[in-house]
Scaffold this motif. Structure first.
Motif, mmCIF file in Angstrom:
data_model
loop_
_atom_site.group_PDB
_atom_site.id
_atom_site.type_symbol
_atom_site.label_atom_id
_atom_site.label_comp_id
_atom_site.label_asym_id
_atom_site.label_seq_id
_atom_site.Cartn_x
_atom_site.Cartn_y
_atom_site.Cartn_z
ATOM 1 N N GLY A 1 135.601 11.310 17.510
ATOM 2 C CA GLY A 1 135.448 11.261 18.958
ATOM 3 C C GLY A 1 136.496 10.446 19.685
ATOM 4 O O GLY A 1 136.427 10.313 20.916
ATOM 5 N N HIS B 1 138.996 15.413 17.924
ATOM 6 C CA HIS B 1 137.852 14.493 17.879
ATOM 7 C C HIS B 1 136.985 14.702 16.636
ATOM 8 O O HIS B 1 136.338 13.759 16.164
ATOM 9 C CB HIS B 1 137.009 14.661 19.141
ATOM 10 C CG HIS B 1 137.594 13.978 20.334
ATOM 11 N ND1 HIS B 1 136.966 13.949 21.564
ATOM 12 C CD2 HIS B 1 138.757 13.283 20.494
ATOM 13 C CE1 HIS B 1 137.715 13.275 22.423
ATOM 14 N NE2 HIS B 1 138.804 12.870 21.799
ATOM 15 N N ASP C 1 140.422 9.605 21.039
ATOM 16 C CA ASP C 1 141.746 10.179 21.296
ATOM 17 C C ASP C 1 142.763 9.498 20.395
ATOM 18 O O ASP C 1 142.582 8.331 20.010
ATOM 19 C CB ASP C 1 142.134 9.972 22.764
ATOM 20 C CG ASP C 1 141.329 10.841 23.723
ATOM 21 O OD1 ASP C 1 140.783 11.861 23.267
ATOM 22 O OD2 ASP C 1 141.261 10.496 24.925
#
Length: 344
Positions: free
Chosen positions: A218, A213, A220
């Motif tokens: 942040g 991340h 996936d």
């Protein structure tokens, strides 16, 4: 009659390497489409070959699989010179070629696209060896839904994983290299992969996700490629991948996997794709021969960086040492080449 002395590697069983010796009359009749190639160099596959060398290949006990059986003749990436050519082979004596042949001083091969390819002019033979690994890695790209700007996490930075990451970058993706061996991540950087993550510490997938991340802001990963063959990492790949993302199984899994399909696949809407090297020339996919030519061109023009892979050049007589290096010294052994013009 003048005879050619021929040497070929053989695994009679796990952890055993033998040299088969034979003689072939020079000028012995070849099929019209056959060539006799004298090997200069061959590259050891640290995946399939090690699995067979150690007896851990998952298909060894499978009676339906005829490939993974002892005695086994290893090798599928060589470069050399045509020393005899059949009348309709398309090759001539002296042609420099890449082949999907075995570890052997000489080999008679059918001069089909998938077995013998003429080397591009000016390409160093040792670098051409990695064309076979790149052809395997390309399977993951061809079967992916990759889009420009996608984050692609690759688990395992051996030869197959590294080249997969480079090939995804060629499609406009942003690869993230993940491995437990720091030296392999340094090698990834040398081949132009900017984002690397050291895994294997405390915290498991949660800690790994935090590291990823930091790279993605942040998010996936859109695609996760499992390139190590470690069964547990199939679960890690599914845990790491975003909802409605894609997990690609590129490494041949060395064992069985037990996983929670409901939580990891069904609820997340993840697509899981097998990317075995044999999936070529079907359903519109390019043939291996077409891919060999493509990736050899990419190596020649620098689009694929392979020279940093070469960690060891050994005489062909030291094959046993080569396998042991790859098995026990993953921090310093990667691209191990056997030189068939050196016999110790």
């Amino acid at each position: 009659m003048t005879m050619r002395h021929i040497t070929k590697l053989r695994f009679p069983g796990p952890y055993s390497v033998q040299y088969e010796e034979s003689e072939r009359p020079e000028g012995a009749r070849l099929g019209e489409r056959e060539v006799l190639v004298e090997t200069h160099y061959s590259l050891i596959s640290p995946g399939t070959e090690l699995a067979l060398y150690t007896g851990t290949h998952i298909d060894l006990p499978n009676p339906a699989n005829r490939f993974a059986k002892f005695p086994f003749h290893p090798g599928y990436s060589t470069v050399g010179e045509v020393v005899e050519a059949g009348a309709n082979s398309g090759f001539e004596r002296g042609d420099r070629v890449f082949t999907a042949g075995h570890h052997a001083s000489h080999e008679v091969l059918e001069a089909a696209d998938d077995l013998v390819v003429r080397l591009p002019e000016g390409l160093r033979p040792e670098l051409a060896l990695f064309g076979r690994i790149a052809e395997i890695s390309m399977t993951s790209v061809l079967l992916s839904r990759v889009r420009e700007g996608d984050y692609v996490a690759v688990l395992g930075m051996g030869l197959v994983g590294n080249l997969a990451a480079q090939l995804f970058a060629q499609r406009g993706a942003i690869p993230i290299s993940i491995d437990v061996v720091p030296e392999r991540l340094e090698l990834a950087k040398q081949t132009g992969i900017a984002h690397v993550v050291l895994s294997g510490g405390e915290g498991g997938t949660a800690a790994l996700r935090e590291d990823v991340h930091r790279i993605t802001g942040g998010k996936d990963p859109d695609i996760v490629v499992e390139a190590s063959g470690v069964p547990e990492l199939v679960i890690t790949a599914l845990e790491l991948c975003r909802q409605l993302g894609q997990v690609i199984l590129l490494g041949s899994t060395r064992g069985l996997v037990t996983l929670n399909v409901y939580d990891l696949i069904h609820r997340k809407g993840i697509s899981m794709t097998g990317a075995h090297a044999s999936l070529k020339g079907i359903e519109g996919l390019p043939t291996s021969g077409e891919l060999y030519r493509e990736v050899l061109g990419m190596i020649q023009n620098g689009a694929l960086c392979v020279e940093p892979f070469i960690t060891h050049r050994l005489p062909s007589t030291e094959a046993k040492l080569a396998y042991e290096l790859l098995l026990h010294h993953k921090n310093r052994a990667c691209g191990v080449i056997l030189d068939w013009r050196r016999r110790g």
